[in-house]
Scaffold this motif. Structure first.
Motif, PDB file in Angstrom:
ATOM      1  N   SER A  84       0.393  -1.295  -0.112  1.00 56.37           N
ATOM      2  CA  SER A  84      -0.612  -0.050  -0.079  1.00 56.37           C
ATOM      3  C   SER A  84       1.075   1.361  -0.147  1.00 56.37           C
ATOM      4  CB  SER A  84      -1.019  -0.159   1.531  1.00 56.37           C
ATOM      5  OG  SER A  84      -0.083  -0.127   1.774  1.00 56.37           O
ATOM      6  N   ASP A  85       2.088   0.951   0.025  1.00 53.53           N
ATOM      7  CA  ASP A  85       3.174   2.072  -0.041  1.00 53.53           C
ATOM      8  C   ASP A  85       4.324   2.446  -1.092  1.00 53.53           C
ATOM      9  OD1 ASP A  85       3.404   5.127   1.451  1.00 53.53           O
ATOM     10  OD2 ASP A  85       4.928   3.985   2.824  1.00 53.53           O
ATOM     11  N   ILE A  86       3.957   3.665  -1.516  1.00 54.79           N
ATOM     12  CA  ILE A  86       5.822   3.476  -2.326  1.00 54.79           C
ATOM     13  C   ILE A  86       6.537   3.623  -1.569  1.00 54.79           C
ATOM     14  CG2 ILE A  86       6.832   4.978  -3.633  1.00 54.79           C
ATOM     15  CD1 ILE A  86       4.061   6.301  -4.941  1.00 54.79           C
ATOM     16  N   ILE A  87       7.674   2.585  -1.974  1.00 56.19           N
ATOM     17  CA  ILE A  87       9.241   3.075  -1.737  1.00 56.19           C
ATOM     18  C   ILE A  87       9.627   3.379  -2.270  1.00 56.19           C
ATOM     19  CG2 ILE A  87      11.172   1.320  -0.353  1.00 56.19           C
ATOM     20  CD1 ILE A  87       8.609  -0.673   0.017  1.00 56.19           C
ATOM     21  N   HIS A  88      10.919   4.595  -1.474  1.00 53.89           N
ATOM     22  CA  HIS A  88      11.955   5.260  -2.448  1.00 53.89           C
ATOM     23  C   HIS A  88      13.301   4.632  -2.352  1.00 53.89           C
ATOM     24  CE1 HIS A  88       8.560   8.605  -3.703  1.00 53.89           C
ATOM     25  NE2 HIS A  88       8.249   8.101  -2.557  1.00 53.89           N
ATOM     26  N   TYR A  89      14.041   4.711  -3.041  1.00 54.61           N
ATOM     27  CA  TYR A  89      15.213   3.641  -3.169  1.00 54.61           C
ATOM     28  C   TYR A  89      15.988   4.800  -3.413  1.00 54.61           C
ATOM     29  CZ  TYR A  89      12.747  -0.347  -3.763  1.00 54.61           C
ATOM     30  OH  TYR A  89      12.036  -1.308  -3.566  1.00 54.61           O
ATOM     31  N   LYS A 141      19.088   0.195  -1.203  1.00 54.64           N
ATOM     32  CA  LYS A 141      18.923   0.720   0.236  1.00 54.64           C
ATOM     33  C   LYS A 141      17.728   1.358  -0.007  1.00 54.64           C
ATOM     34  CE  LYS A 141      21.812   0.624   3.973  1.00 54.64           C
ATOM     35  NZ  LYS A 141      21.402   0.389   4.913  1.00 54.64           N
ATOM     36  N   PRO A 142      16.483   1.046   0.913  1.00 54.52           N
ATOM     37  CA  PRO A 142      15.211   1.963   0.629  1.00 54.52           C
ATOM     38  C   PRO A 142      15.259   3.220   1.285  1.00 54.52           C
ATOM     39  CG  PRO A 142      14.649  -0.288   0.870  1.00 54.52           C
ATOM     40  CD  PRO A 142      15.764  -0.035   0.803  1.00 54.52           C
ATOM     41  N   LYS A 143      14.891   4.159   1.777  1.00 54.94           N
ATOM     42  CA  LYS A 143      15.153   5.735   2.579  1.00 54.94           C
ATOM     43  C   LYS A 143      14.787   4.471   3.148  1.00 54.94           C
ATOM     44  CE  LYS A 143      15.400   8.687  -1.533  1.00 54.94           C
ATOM     45  NZ  LYS A 143      15.628  10.059  -1.871  1.00 54.94           N
ATOM     46  N   LYS A 144      13.964   4.391   3.492  1.00 58.27           N
ATOM     47  CA  LYS A 144      12.802   3.883   4.572  1.00 58.27           C
ATOM     48  C   LYS A 144      12.191   3.141   4.718  1.00 58.27           C
ATOM     49  CE  LYS A 144       9.519   7.333   4.816  1.00 58.27           C
ATOM     50  NZ  LYS A 144       8.062   8.074   6.052  1.00 58.27           N
ATOM     51  N   ASN A 145      11.683   1.710   5.217  1.00 58.88           N
ATOM     52  CA  ASN A 145      10.411   0.802   5.477  1.00 58.88           C
ATOM     53  C   ASN A 145       8.919   1.944   4.702  1.00 58.88           C
ATOM     54  OD1 ASN A 145      11.740  -1.451   5.496  1.00 58.88           O
ATOM     55  ND2 ASN A 145      11.663  -2.250   7.216  1.00 58.88           N
ATOM     56  N   PRO A 146       8.491   1.211   4.593  1.00 58.93           N
ATOM     57  CA  PRO A 146       6.681   1.164   4.060  1.00 58.93           C
ATOM     58  C   PRO A 146       5.872   2.580   5.457  1.00 58.93           C
ATOM     59  CG  PRO A 146       7.075  -0.608   3.225  1.00 58.93           C
ATOM     60  CD  PRO A 146       8.380  -0.491   4.108  1.00 58.93           C
ATOM     61  N   GLU A 147       5.770   3.182   5.256  1.00 58.22           N
ATOM     62  CA  GLU A 147       4.555   3.663   6.141  1.00 58.22           C
ATOM     63  C   GLU A 147       3.209   2.945   6.995  1.00 58.22           C
ATOM     64  OE1 GLU A 147       4.658   6.841   7.474  1.00 58.22           O
ATOM     65  OE2 GLU A 147       6.485   7.458   6.339  1.00 58.22           O
ATOM     66  N   PHE A 148       3.240   1.882   6.624  1.00 57.89           N
ATOM     67  CA  PHE A 148       2.078   0.992   6.717  1.00 57.89           C
ATOM     68  C   PHE A 148       2.420  -0.309   6.586  1.00 57.89           C
ATOM     69  CE2 PHE A 148      -0.175   4.519   4.015  1.00 57.89           C
ATOM     70  CZ  PHE A 148      -0.552   4.972   5.247  1.00 57.89           C
ATOM     71  N   SER A 149       1.946  -1.523   7.938  1.00 55.50           N
ATOM     72  CA  SER A 149       2.311  -2.063   7.957  1.00 55.50           C
ATOM     73  C   SER A 149       1.980  -3.410   6.647  1.00 55.50           C
ATOM     74  CB  SER A 149       2.219  -3.122   9.295  1.00 55.50           C
ATOM     75  OG  SER A 149       0.969  -3.131   9.423  1.00 55.50           O
ATOM     76  N   GLY A 150       2.263  -4.898   6.554  1.00 55.71           N
ATOM     77  CA  GLY A 150       1.408  -5.389   5.381  1.00 55.71           C
ATOM     78  C   GLY A 150       2.455  -6.516   4.857  1.00 55.71           C
ATOM     79  N   ILE A 151       1.888  -7.178   3.787  1.00 54.77           N
ATOM     80  CA  ILE A 151       2.971  -7.730   2.953  1.00 54.77           C
ATOM     81  C   ILE A 151       3.000  -6.831   1.215  1.00 54.77           C
ATOM     82  CG2 ILE A 151       2.872  -9.959   1.355  1.00 54.77           C
ATOM     83  CD1 ILE A 151       1.340 -10.963   3.542  1.00 54.77           C
TER      84      ILE A 151
END
Length: 186
Positions: A84-89, A141-151
Motif C-alpha cells: 500500500s505504500d511507495i518505497i523510495h530508494y 537501500k530504501p530511504k525507509k521502510n513503508p509507512e503501512f504494515s502488511g505484505i
C-alpha cells in the motif's frame, strides 16, 4: 479446425522436446536474441528490518544462475506488485555480490540503477555480468521502510547479456512489514 489444433499442438510439443533434449544448445537465436537455456531461480528475499518506517534498511534479493543456463546475467528488474505504500530508494547505494547476505563472496560492480517511481520499478545493470554456476545477491537501500504494515510483493525479472535479450520472470519475492499505523511501533 480440430486437425489444425492437433498439428499446432504437435509442433509445439516437438519444439519443446527438442529444446529439452539439447540443453547445451547455444543461448542465442539467429536474430541475435539471447536467452537462458536453464532458468535462474529466485532463492530468497529478505530485509534487515521488518518494522514500518525504519530508516535505511537493506533489501536483499538472492538469485541462482545454474551452470547450464548458457548465458551470463546482465540485468535484474524488481517491480513492486503489491503493497500500500511507495518505497523510495537510494539508487546510488545499490550493491551486488556473489553468495548470500550471510555468506558474502566477491563484490560485483553495479553499472547503473534506474528507478521509475510511476511503475515502482528498479532496473539494476551489472558492470560485470554474473557467470553461469553462481549464486549472487542484489542489495537495495530504501530511504525507509513503508509507512503501512502488511505484505509487499516484488516481481523479479532477469535478463541475459546481449543487445536483444529475452527476459525471464522468476516470480515474486515477499517482504512482510510489521508495526502500528496509529503511532508507535510494536
Amino acid at each position: 479446425m480440430k486437425n489444425k489444433l492437433l498439428i499446432s499442438l504437435s509442433l509445439s510439443l516437438g519444439t519443446l522436446l527438442t529444446l529439452v533434449s539439447y540443453p547445451s544448445m547455444s543461448g542465442e537465436l539467429n536474430n541475435g536474441r539471447t536467452f537462458f537455456n536453464q532458468s535462474p531461480r529466485l532463492l530468497n528475499v529478505m530485509t534487515t528490518f521488518q518494522g514500518i518506517r525504519i530508516p535505511f534498511p537493506s533489501y536483499y534479493y538472492t538469485i541462482e544462475l545454474p551452470a547450464q543456463s548458457g548465458e551470463s546475467l546482465q540485468k535484474v528488474m524488481i517491480n513492486k506488485r503489491e503493497g500500500s505504500d511507495i518505497i523510495h530508494y537510494n539508487t546510488d547505494q545499490t550493491i551486488a555480490f556473489e553468495g548470500t547476505p550471510d555468506h558474502r563472496g566477491d563484490s560485483i560492480k553495479v553499472k547503473d540503477t534506474q528507478w521509475d517511481e510511476k511503475s515502482e520499478t528498479l532496473i539494476i545493470t551489472l558492470d560485470t555480468p554474473v557467470s553461469p554456476g553462481k549464486v549472487f545477491t542484489i542489495g537495495l537501500k530504501p530511504k525507509k521502510n513503508p509507512e503501512f504494515s502488511g505484505i509487499y510483493l516484488f516481481g523479479v525479472t532477469v535478463f541475459p547479456v546481449g543487445n536483444n535479450p529475452m527476459y525471464l520472470y522468476l516470480g515474486n519475492g515477499r517482504l512482510h512489514f510489521f508495526g502500528s499505523e496509529g503511532g508507535s511501533q510494536s
